[in-house]
Design a protein around this motif. Structure first.
Motif, PDB file in Angstrom:
ATOM      1  N   HIS A  79     -59.052  10.788  16.874  1.00 47.15           N
ATOM      2  CA  HIS A  79     -57.652  10.405  17.048  1.00 47.15           C
ATOM      3  C   HIS A  79     -57.470   9.186  17.958  1.00 47.15           C
ATOM      4  N   ALA A  80     -58.552   8.729  18.566  1.00 46.54           N
ATOM      5  CA  ALA A  80     -58.461   7.604  19.497  1.00 46.54           C
ATOM      6  C   ALA A  80     -57.978   6.361  18.769  1.00 46.54           C
ATOM      7  N   GLU A  81     -57.175   5.580  19.468  1.00 51.09           N
ATOM      8  CA  GLU A  81     -56.713   4.316  18.921  1.00 51.09           C
ATOM      9  C   GLU A  81     -57.479   3.187  19.588  1.00 51.09           C
ATOM     10  N   LEU A  82     -57.980   2.289  18.775  1.00 49.56           N
ATOM     11  CA  LEU A  82     -58.813   1.197  19.253  1.00 49.56           C
ATOM     12  C   LEU A  82     -58.073  -0.122  19.157  1.00 49.56           C
ATOM     13  N   THR A  83     -58.400  -1.018  20.049  1.00 51.04           N
ATOM     14  CA  THR A  83     -57.894  -2.382  19.930  1.00 51.04           C
ATOM     15  C   THR A  83     -58.682  -3.061  18.815  1.00 51.04           C
ATOM     16  N   GLY A 105     -55.428  -4.597   3.909  1.00 47.93           N
ATOM     17  CA  GLY A 105     -55.157  -3.179   3.684  1.00 47.93           C
ATOM     18  C   GLY A 105     -56.404  -2.327   3.558  1.00 47.93           C
ATOM     19  N   ASP A 106     -57.556  -2.874   3.922  1.00 46.69           N
ATOM     20  CA  ASP A 106     -58.803  -2.115   3.824  1.00 46.69           C
ATOM     21  C   ASP A 106     -58.925  -1.052   4.905  1.00 46.69           C
ATOM     22  N   ILE A 107     -58.281  -1.280   6.040  1.00 45.03           N
ATOM     23  CA  ILE A 107     -58.323  -0.336   7.155  1.00 45.03           C
ATOM     24  C   ILE A 107     -56.886  -0.095   7.607  1.00 45.03           C
ATOM     25  N   GLU A 108     -56.534   1.168   7.725  1.00 40.47           N
ATOM     26  CA  GLU A 108     -55.186   1.542   8.159  1.00 40.47           C
ATOM     27  C   GLU A 108     -55.024   1.233   9.648  1.00 40.47           C
ATOM     28  N   TYR A 109     -53.862   0.736  10.011  1.00 40.50           N
ATOM     29  CA  TYR A 109     -53.566   0.442  11.415  1.00 40.50           C
ATOM     30  C   TYR A 109     -52.068   0.542  11.637  1.00 40.50           C
ATOM     31  N   ARG A 110     -51.667   0.464  12.889  1.00 38.04           N
ATOM     32  CA  ARG A 110     -50.238   0.409  13.219  1.00 38.04           C
ATOM     33  C   ARG A 110     -50.036  -0.675  14.250  1.00 38.04           C
ATOM     34  N   LYS A 111     -48.797  -1.104  14.343  1.00 38.75           N
ATOM     35  CA  LYS A 111     -48.457  -2.140  15.311  1.00 38.75           C
ATOM     36  C   LYS A 111     -47.789  -1.494  16.519  1.00 38.75           C
ATOM     37  N   VAL A 112     -48.203  -1.952  17.689  1.00 43.09           N
ATOM     38  CA  VAL A 112     -47.571  -1.559  18.949  1.00 43.09           C
ATOM     39  C   VAL A 112     -47.098  -2.876  19.547  1.00 43.09           C
ATOM     40  N   GLY A 113     -45.814  -3.145  19.395  1.00 43.42           N
ATOM     41  CA  GLY A 113     -45.333  -4.468  19.763  1.00 43.42           C
ATOM     42  C   GLY A 113     -45.954  -5.461  18.802  1.00 43.42           C
ATOM     43  N   LYS A 114     -46.629  -6.448  19.333  1.00 36.80           N
ATOM     44  CA  LYS A 114     -47.310  -7.415  18.469  1.00 36.80           C
ATOM     45  C   LYS A 114     -48.805  -7.111  18.309  1.00 36.80           C
ATOM     46  N   HIS A 115     -49.256  -6.026  18.923  1.00 35.58           N
ATOM     47  CA  HIS A 115     -50.676  -5.670  18.890  1.00 35.58           C
ATOM     48  C   HIS A 115     -50.974  -4.651  17.801  1.00 35.58           C
ATOM     49  N   ARG A 116     -52.132  -4.778  17.206  1.00 38.21           N
ATOM     50  CA  ARG A 116     -52.590  -3.828  16.192  1.00 38.21           C
ATOM     51  C   ARG A 116     -53.438  -2.758  16.880  1.00 38.21           C
ATOM     52  N   ARG A 117     -53.274  -1.505  16.420  1.00 37.20           N
ATOM     53  CA  ARG A 117     -54.088  -0.390  16.903  1.00 37.20           C
ATOM     54  C   ARG A 117     -54.674   0.326  15.695  1.00 37.20           C
ATOM     55  N   ILE A 118     -55.963   0.586  15.764  1.00 39.85           N
ATOM     56  CA  ILE A 118     -56.682   1.197  14.656  1.00 39.85           C
ATOM     57  C   ILE A 118     -57.169   2.568  15.092  1.00 39.85           C
ATOM     58  N   LYS A 119     -56.821   3.603  14.316  1.00 43.69           N
ATOM     59  CA  LYS A 119     -57.349   4.932  14.625  1.00 43.69           C
ATOM     60  C   LYS A 119     -58.825   4.953  14.301  1.00 43.69           C
ATOM     61  N   ALA A 120     -59.588   5.591  15.168  1.00 44.51           N
ATOM     62  CA  ALA A 120     -61.034   5.677  14.966  1.00 44.51           C
ATOM     63  C   ALA A 120     -61.348   6.319  13.620  1.00 44.51           C
ATOM     64  N   GLN A 121     -60.577   7.322  13.220  1.00 39.27           N
ATOM     65  CA  GLN A 121     -60.845   7.985  11.945  1.00 39.27           C
ATOM     66  C   GLN A 121     -60.614   7.040  10.768  1.00 39.27           C
ATOM     67  N   SER A 122     -59.660   6.116  10.876  1.00 38.31           N
ATOM     68  CA  SER A 122     -59.446   5.119   9.826  1.00 38.31           C
ATOM     69  C   SER A 122     -60.624   4.161   9.748  1.00 38.31           C
ATOM     70  N   LEU A 123     -61.143   3.790  10.911  1.00 37.42           N
ATOM     71  CA  LEU A 123     -62.299   2.899  10.963  1.00 37.42           C
ATOM     72  C   LEU A 123     -63.533   3.594  10.376  1.00 37.42           C
TER      73      LEU A 123
END
Length: 151
Positions: A79-83, A105-123
């Motif tokens: 569940h960890a979110e990575l930079t 769209g190869d890896i799911e991510y979300r935006k926090v402000g202008k920064h992208r965060r990638i869940k470890a499970q998506s990676l």
């Protein structure tokens, strides 16, 4: 998730030898026992036992396998979110290349402000898909080489 949490344990020669020695015993135990919990006896205090979930011992076996091969190991919760930098380092690619994967769209991510965060499970899901695609391509090349009589 901090960068410190991603720091890997780099095995030295002693760690590698210990992992090489321990790994077959752990694998044999897992192969011959199906218990959902495993009781570990502490060597210097036989009266003391540790009860751990089977999944933890299976993970230990994977850690030992990597250490036995001399590879560094780190544990990242799913569940960890990575930079983007952390994710790029785990994939061993450049940050701009990773951004391309995210934008495609190869890896799911979300935006926090202008920064992208990638869940470890998506990676990890991307890594599994990529590995499978590589294996499939290698199998296809082998098949074609055999058909052409090159192998």
């Amino acid at each position: 998730m901090t960068a410190l949490a991603l720091a890997s344990v780099q095995p030295d020669e002693s760690d590698i030898n210990t992992a090489v020695e321990a790994l077959p015993h752990v694998k044999d135990y897992l192969a011959t026992h199906t218990d959902s919990v495993i009781r570990l006896v502490v060597a210097d205090d036989p009266e003391e036992t540790l009860v751990v979930p089977r999944g933890a011992v299976e993970l230990l076996a994977r850690v030992l396998a990597h250490m036995a091969a001399g590879q560094g190991v780190s544990v990242v919760p799913a569940h960890a979110e990575l930079t983007t930098q952390q994710a790029a380092e785990l994939l061993n690619v450049s940050r701009p290349f990773l951004i391309g994967l995210l934008d495609a769209g190869d890896i799911e991510y979300r935006k926090v402000g202008k920064h992208r965060r990638i869940k470890a499970q998506s990676l990890m899901a991307y890594m599994a898909r990529d590995d499978q695609e590589r294996r499939d391509a290698a199998d296809e090349l082998t098949r074609l080489n055999q058909e052409m009589g090159l192998l």
